[in-house]
Design a protein around this motif. Structure first.
Motif, mmCIF file in Angstrom:
data_model
loop_
_atom_site.group_PDB
_atom_site.id
_atom_site.type_symbol
_atom_site.label_atom_id
_atom_site.label_comp_id
_atom_site.label_asym_id
_atom_site.label_seq_id
_atom_site.Cartn_x
_atom_site.Cartn_y
_atom_site.Cartn_z
ATOM 1 N N UNK A 28 21.094 35.877 -6.494
ATOM 2 C CA UNK A 28 21.030 35.859 -5.006
ATOM 3 C C UNK A 28 19.840 36.531 -4.656
ATOM 4 N N UNK A 29 19.607 37.889 -4.997
ATOM 5 C CA UNK A 29 18.487 38.391 -4.369
ATOM 6 C C UNK A 29 17.040 37.830 -4.819
ATOM 7 N N UNK A 30 17.183 37.149 -5.943
ATOM 8 C CA UNK A 30 15.788 36.591 -6.307
ATOM 9 C C UNK A 30 15.738 35.293 -5.688
ATOM 10 N N UNK A 31 16.426 34.174 -5.672
ATOM 11 C CA UNK A 31 16.592 33.036 -5.248
ATOM 12 C C UNK A 31 16.217 32.789 -3.843
ATOM 13 N N UNK A 32 16.843 33.831 -2.988
ATOM 14 C CA UNK A 32 16.699 33.984 -1.413
ATOM 15 C C UNK A 32 15.284 34.142 -1.245
ATOM 16 N N UNK A 33 14.273 34.615 -2.000
ATOM 17 C CA UNK A 33 12.818 34.933 -1.732
ATOM 18 C C UNK A 33 12.271 33.652 -1.756
ATOM 19 N N UNK A 34 12.777 32.453 -2.119
ATOM 20 C CA UNK A 34 12.094 31.314 -1.914
ATOM 21 C C UNK A 34 11.586 30.843 -3.302
ATOM 22 N N UNK A 35 12.081 31.513 -4.467
ATOM 23 C CA UNK A 35 11.700 31.313 -5.888
ATOM 24 C C UNK A 35 12.373 29.700 -6.046
ATOM 25 N N UNK A 36 11.278 28.937 -6.786
ATOM 26 C CA UNK A 36 11.751 27.625 -7.043
ATOM 27 C C UNK A 36 13.053 27.474 -7.742
ATOM 28 N N UNK A 37 13.739 26.543 -7.432
ATOM 29 C CA UNK A 37 15.244 26.380 -8.185
ATOM 30 C C UNK A 37 15.467 25.053 -8.748
ATOM 31 N N UNK A 38 16.097 25.007 -9.955
ATOM 32 C CA UNK A 38 16.549 23.674 -10.355
ATOM 33 C C UNK A 38 17.989 23.747 -10.505
ATOM 34 N N UNK A 39 18.568 22.794 -10.039
ATOM 35 C CA UNK A 39 20.062 22.709 -9.835
ATOM 36 C C UNK A 39 20.642 21.408 -10.508
ATOM 37 N N UNK A 40 21.643 21.689 -11.223
ATOM 38 C CA UNK A 40 22.008 20.599 -12.229
ATOM 39 C C UNK A 40 23.513 20.483 -12.201
ATOM 40 N N UNK A 41 23.955 19.160 -11.997
ATOM 41 C CA UNK A 41 25.318 18.954 -12.194
ATOM 42 C C UNK A 41 25.629 17.624 -13.047
ATOM 43 N N UNK B 244 19.831 16.000 -11.333
ATOM 44 C CA UNK B 244 18.727 17.325 -11.285
ATOM 45 C C UNK B 244 18.269 17.522 -9.805
ATOM 46 N N UNK B 245 18.249 18.526 -9.050
ATOM 47 C CA UNK B 245 17.814 18.778 -7.917
ATOM 48 C C UNK B 245 16.940 19.877 -8.026
ATOM 49 N N UNK B 246 15.745 20.124 -7.295
ATOM 50 C CA UNK B 246 14.811 20.928 -6.942
ATOM 51 C C UNK B 246 14.699 21.148 -5.791
ATOM 52 N N UNK B 247 14.500 22.581 -5.445
ATOM 53 C CA UNK B 247 14.409 23.090 -4.189
ATOM 54 C C UNK B 247 14.277 24.402 -3.888
ATOM 55 N N UNK B 248 14.218 25.107 -2.925
ATOM 56 C CA UNK B 248 14.005 26.501 -2.600
ATOM 57 C C UNK B 248 15.253 26.852 -1.531
ATOM 58 N N UNK B 249 15.645 28.122 -1.950
ATOM 59 C CA UNK B 249 16.764 28.539 -1.008
ATOM 60 C C UNK B 249 16.343 29.544 0.301
ATOM 61 N N UNK B 250 17.029 29.647 1.162
ATOM 62 C CA UNK B 250 17.049 30.709 2.130
ATOM 63 C C UNK B 250 18.409 31.185 2.529
ATOM 64 N N UNK B 251 18.472 32.272 3.006
ATOM 65 C CA UNK B 251 19.780 32.995 3.120
ATOM 66 C C UNK B 251 20.314 32.570 4.562
ATOM 67 N N UNK B 252 21.516 32.099 4.706
ATOM 68 C CA UNK B 252 22.365 31.843 5.723
ATOM 69 C C UNK B 252 22.650 33.207 6.339
#
Length: 220
Positions: free
Chosen positions: A71-84, A107-115
């Motif tokens: 959570x701490x890392x990805x909420x910084x805007x680190x690129x994410x790869x998301x797989x289902x 496969x999803x690519x994106x960035x995250x921000x905190x709600x």
């Protein structure tokens, strides 16, 4: 746009004929599951975690402890790869080489921000809970302030995506079709068994309607 743009990070190279960039097809794969794997790079090392999720529109939601490294890392805007991925069956060919599986994978690519706001966090947690088991949110106690304070919720913007889907019979070498070897498919389905009550459940508590309905649907 009805499709995600084909670009370097989401372009399907191997098995391109099974690929799709169609948003409807990709979102159907996402909506059919509740467990994903998220990968990212932290301190020059790859990491991957499984977690529950939910989708609403072109947003994905995950949650975790405020102390979680992920959570701490990805909420910084680190690129994410998301797989289902959904495994739909084993494909049994006449030759060992041509054995395969039927599957749906997105496969999803994106960035995250905190709600940030409690109202938005609570709504995201409702979406995740309902995606986990439809109808469960209204059966349980809602998160209290302490629980909201120790929980982080991330909203992931779906920036790019692609999917691969395989269906159907095995594809053997032409000469192998004459072999006296059985070939075909062994379908796989996700089912629920009869709900089992908590051993500490108070007497007189009726069963979960959400769990019972999921079990009943599995028997159909």
């Amino acid at each position: 746009m009805s499709e995600f743009a084909k670009e370097s990070r989401n372009k399907i190279v191997r098995g391109a004929k099974r690929g799709t960039y169609d948003k409807k097809a990709i979102y159907e794969i996402l909506d059919a599951g509740f467990l994903c794997h998220i990968s990212f790079v932290m301190n020059d090392a790859p990491f991957m975690i499984p977690t529950a999720y939910a989708r609403q529109g072109d947003k994905l939601y995950i949650h975790g402890s405020v102390k979680s490294r992920t959570i701490q890392e990805t909420k910084k805007g680190t690129p994410i790869c998301f797989c289902v991925t959904h495994l739909d069956g084993l494909v049994l060919a006449r030759s060992a080489f041509h054995h395969s599986v039927n599957y749906r994978s997105a496969i999803i690519y994106g960035t995250a921000h905190e709600v940030v706001s409690d109202e938005d966090k609570n709504e995201a947690l409702r979406l995740i809970t309902e995606n986990f088991l439809e109808g469960r949110w209204n059966e349980v106690r809602q998160p209290n302030q302490k629980e909201l304070d120790i929980t982080s919720v991330l909203e992931i913007d779906i920036e790019s995506a692609s999917a691969k889907i395989r269906t159907g019979d095995p594809v053997d070498d032409q000469e192998d079709y004459d072999l006296d070897i059985w070939a075909g498919q062994l379908p796989i389905k996700r089912i629920y068994d009869k709900p089992v009550a908590d051993q500490l459940l108070k007497e007189g508590i009726e069963g979960s309607k959400a769990a019972h309905l999921a079990w009943e649907k599995s028997k159909q």
